[in-house]
Design an enzyme around this catalytic site. Structure first.
Site, PDB file in Angstrom:
ATOM      1  CE  LYS A 193     -45.395 -33.024 -13.307  1.00 33.09           C
ATOM      2  NZ  LYS A 193     -44.743 -32.001 -14.167  1.00 33.09           N
ATOM      3  NE  ARG A 237     -37.680 -29.504 -17.633  1.00 32.59           N
ATOM      4  CZ  ARG A 237     -38.750 -29.584 -16.857  1.00 32.59           C
ATOM      5  NH1 ARG A 237     -38.628 -29.591 -15.547  1.00 32.59           N
ATOM      6  NH2 ARG A 237     -39.955 -29.630 -17.368  1.00 32.59           N
ATOM      7  CG  HIS A 288     -42.495 -26.485 -18.681  1.00 27.67           C
ATOM      8  ND1 HIS A 288     -43.803 -26.353 -18.240  1.00 27.67           N
ATOM      9  CD2 HIS A 288     -41.801 -26.962 -17.613  1.00 27.67           C
ATOM     10  CE1 HIS A 288     -43.887 -26.715 -16.962  1.00 27.67           C
ATOM     11  NE2 HIS A 288     -42.686 -27.078 -16.553  1.00 27.67           N
ATOM     12  NE  ARG A 339     -47.535 -28.336 -20.253  1.00 31.35           N
ATOM     13  CZ  ARG A 339     -46.879 -27.400 -20.949  1.00 31.35           C
ATOM     14  NH1 ARG A 339     -47.180 -27.178 -22.228  1.00 31.35           N
ATOM     15  NH2 ARG A 339     -45.921 -26.695 -20.378  1.00 31.35           N
ATOM     16  CE1 TYR A 396     -33.134 -45.035  16.618  1.00 34.98           C
ATOM     17  CE2 TYR A 396     -34.763 -44.015  15.185  1.00 34.98           C
ATOM     18  CZ  TYR A 396     -34.174 -45.141  15.718  1.00 34.98           C
ATOM     19  OH  TYR A 396     -34.623 -46.375  15.354  1.00 34.98           O
ATOM     20  CB  CYS A 400     -38.548 -43.115  13.900  1.00 33.13           C
ATOM     21  SG  CYS A 400     -38.181 -42.519  15.552  1.00 33.13           S
ATOM     22  CG  MET A 401     -38.207 -46.269   8.149  1.00 30.13           C
ATOM     23  SD  MET A 401     -37.393 -47.843   7.864  1.00 30.13           S
ATOM     24  CE  MET A 401     -35.696 -47.345   7.633  1.00 30.13           C
ATOM     25  CG  ASP A 402     -41.060 -47.892  10.361  1.00 31.17           C
ATOM     26  OD1 ASP A 402     -41.195 -47.736   9.144  1.00 31.17           O
ATOM     27  OD2 ASP A 402     -40.134 -48.546  10.885  1.00 31.17           O
TER      28      ASP A 402
HETATM   29  C1  LIG Z   1     -45.585 -30.873 -14.218  1.00 31.33           C
HETATM   30  C2  LIG Z   1     -45.817 -30.107 -15.441  1.00 31.33           C
HETATM   31  C3  LIG Z   1     -46.951 -29.285 -15.576  1.00 31.33           C
HETATM   32  C4  LIG Z   1     -47.914 -29.004 -14.441  1.00 31.33           C
HETATM   33  O1  LIG Z   1     -47.385 -27.996 -13.615  1.00 31.33           O
HETATM   34  P1  LIG Z   1     -48.206 -27.405 -12.382  1.00 31.33           P
HETATM   35  O2  LIG Z   1     -47.353 -26.314 -11.876  1.00 31.33           O
HETATM   36  O3  LIG Z   1     -48.344 -28.533 -11.417  1.00 31.33           O
HETATM   37  O4  LIG Z   1     -49.523 -26.969 -12.904  1.00 31.33           O
HETATM   38  C5  LIG Z   1     -47.172 -28.689 -16.802  1.00 31.33           C
HETATM   39  N1  LIG Z   1     -46.316 -28.863 -17.825  1.00 31.33           N
HETATM   40  C6  LIG Z   1     -45.209 -29.637 -17.730  1.00 31.33           C
HETATM   41  C7  LIG Z   1     -44.310 -29.785 -18.903  1.00 31.33           C
HETATM   42  C8  LIG Z   1     -44.914 -30.262 -16.538  1.00 31.33           C
HETATM   43  O5  LIG Z   1     -43.808 -31.017 -16.436  1.00 31.33           O
END
Ligand SMILES: *Cc1c(COP(=O)(O)O)cnc(C)c1O
Length: 383
Positions: A40, A138, A167, A223, A267, A314-316
């Site tokens: 992601k 969540r 999770h 995961r 700035y 700065c921005m850039d």
């Molecule tokens: C982002 C995410 C992960 C991965 O988590 P890490 O801490 O980067 O290993 C696993 N499960 C879910 C549901 C997530 O949103």
């Protein structure tokens, strides 16, 4: 991928060989689990398509994204493996999920019905994952809702329960109590479903921290996200530095000038020289993801030495005090994240300077910064 042939003053390079080593570490920790690689947020800033392709060569065939668009982008890049959309989705997106054969994570009973309605009649059962809320506060169905939902006829005909997940909210904390309570709740739910004669699909709970620290959380699928990219959120005492950062962020000195004592930089005159100073100008700023909180606080590597950011980012552009670095010239490299000589700056360092976590530092590296890749070494595909 965009592979420019011209000179790139600011760029990220990603070492896919190091990715392979980090992945091998996941494999060693969870040898009996399948891997759902979390790509992601543009693979935490590393480039989702390239990271996915490299992991495919390392025999990963399940990928997780947060949004429908991230999933569609992978499909459009030709990825045919399973893609699980883990983030929050709304019914208006369900047709797109189906059209691109993306696997949804369903976390409400009404959502299950609404999704089932979008599966074309007569199609073979559509794979879905169900999320159970065990203490993240969540998304997820409560354990009590599960038996009624999964026992319903939709599940045998329209939908196929491919995954059951939860999770963990606190797996990176040294205090294990909340994680253990979450895992116990999850385990109880699984047992209730088994007692009702339901065959368990892929079962998954472990993010990176849990993979390392909670063997019981590994189940049939893990995961990993951040550990693939070489970071972890566990406290320093944990001996898990077997993963190493795969990303280097560098830029090139664009200009050098001397200022007098009392002169200011950038700035709002946040930096006023207390001595005659030599200032390097770097062509990178907060629009690239080099956070403005690093003003007068960040450090970069130039000539193998640590040199401080002076004045506002700065921005850039960002200015560096190189008075104490000998031999600096326009065109020399400056490292924002990475190694130079004996010195090293990590996303964890930047995170501590701006009071966040390495995840946010990596994700924030903007689309303006081109990513380049050091390829997988030959032979690394046989895992
Ligand atoms: C982002 C995410 C992960 C991965 O988590 P890490 O801490 O980067 O290993 C696993 N499960 C879910 C549901 C997530 O949103």
């Amino acid at each position: 991928m965009y592979t420019p042939s011209h000179f790139l003053p600011t760029s990220v390079s990603v070492d896919l060989g190091a990715l392979a080593q980090n992945f091998a570490h996941v494999r060693r920790l969870a040898p009996r689990s399948e891997v759902l690689a979390v790509v992601k947020a543009n693979a935490y800033g590393h480039g989702a398509v390239e990271i996915t392709r490299a992991l495919q060569r390392l025999t990963v065939h399940r990928f997780a994204v947060a949004t429908v668009d991230e999933g569609i982008a992978l499909r459009q890049a030709g990825v045919q493996d399973a893609i699980v959309v883990m983030g929050a989705t709304v019914p208006a997106q369900f047709a797109d999920l189906v059209a691109h054969q993306l696997t949804p994570v369903l976390y409400r009973a009404d959502m299950v019905r609404a999704f089932a309605d979008k599966v074309p009649p007569g199609a073979k059962p559509y794979p879905v994952h169900i999320k159970i809320e065990t203490g993240m506060g969540r998304l997820g169905l409560s354990p009590q809702e599960m038996p009624g939902l999964i026992g319903r006829p939709d599940f045998q005909t329209v939908l196929r329960l491919e995954g059951l997940m939860t999770h963990l909210a606190d797996a990176d904390n040294h205090d294990a109590r909340h994680t253990e309570a979450q895992l116990a709740r999850f385990q109880q739910t699984l047992e209730i479903l088994q007692q009702r004669g339901l065959a368990l699909p892929l079962v998954h709970a472990a993010n990176s921290a849990a993979i390392v620290k909670y063997p019981a959380s590994r189940y049939s699928l893990v995961r990993p996200g951040i550990m693939l990219y070489g970071y972890q959120t566990l406290a320093q005492e944990d001996p898990t530095s077997e993963v190493r950062p795969i990303l280097t962020w560098k830029t090139t000195i664009a200009h050098l000038h001397n200022i007098q004592r009392g002169d200011s930089v950038s700035y709002n005159r946040m930096f006023i020289a207390s001595r005659r100073s030599r200032i390097a100008v770097l062509p990178v700023g907060y629009a690239d993801g080099y956070n403005r909180l690093l003003s007068n606080r960040g450090v970069v590597l130039i000539g193998g030495r640590r040199a401080p950011v002076v004045g506002r980012v700065c921005m850039d552009m960002t200015m560096i005090d190189v008075t104490d670095v000998p031999g600096v010239e326009i065109g020399h490299e400056a490292i924002l994240i990475g190694q130079q000589g004996q010195e090293r700056i990590t996303a964890t360092d930047l995170a501590s300077w701006q009071q966040t976590i390495p995840y946010e530092i990596l994700c924030a590296i903007g689309p303006r910064v081109p990513r380049q890749y050091i390829p997988l070494p030959p032979g690394s595909t046989a895992s």
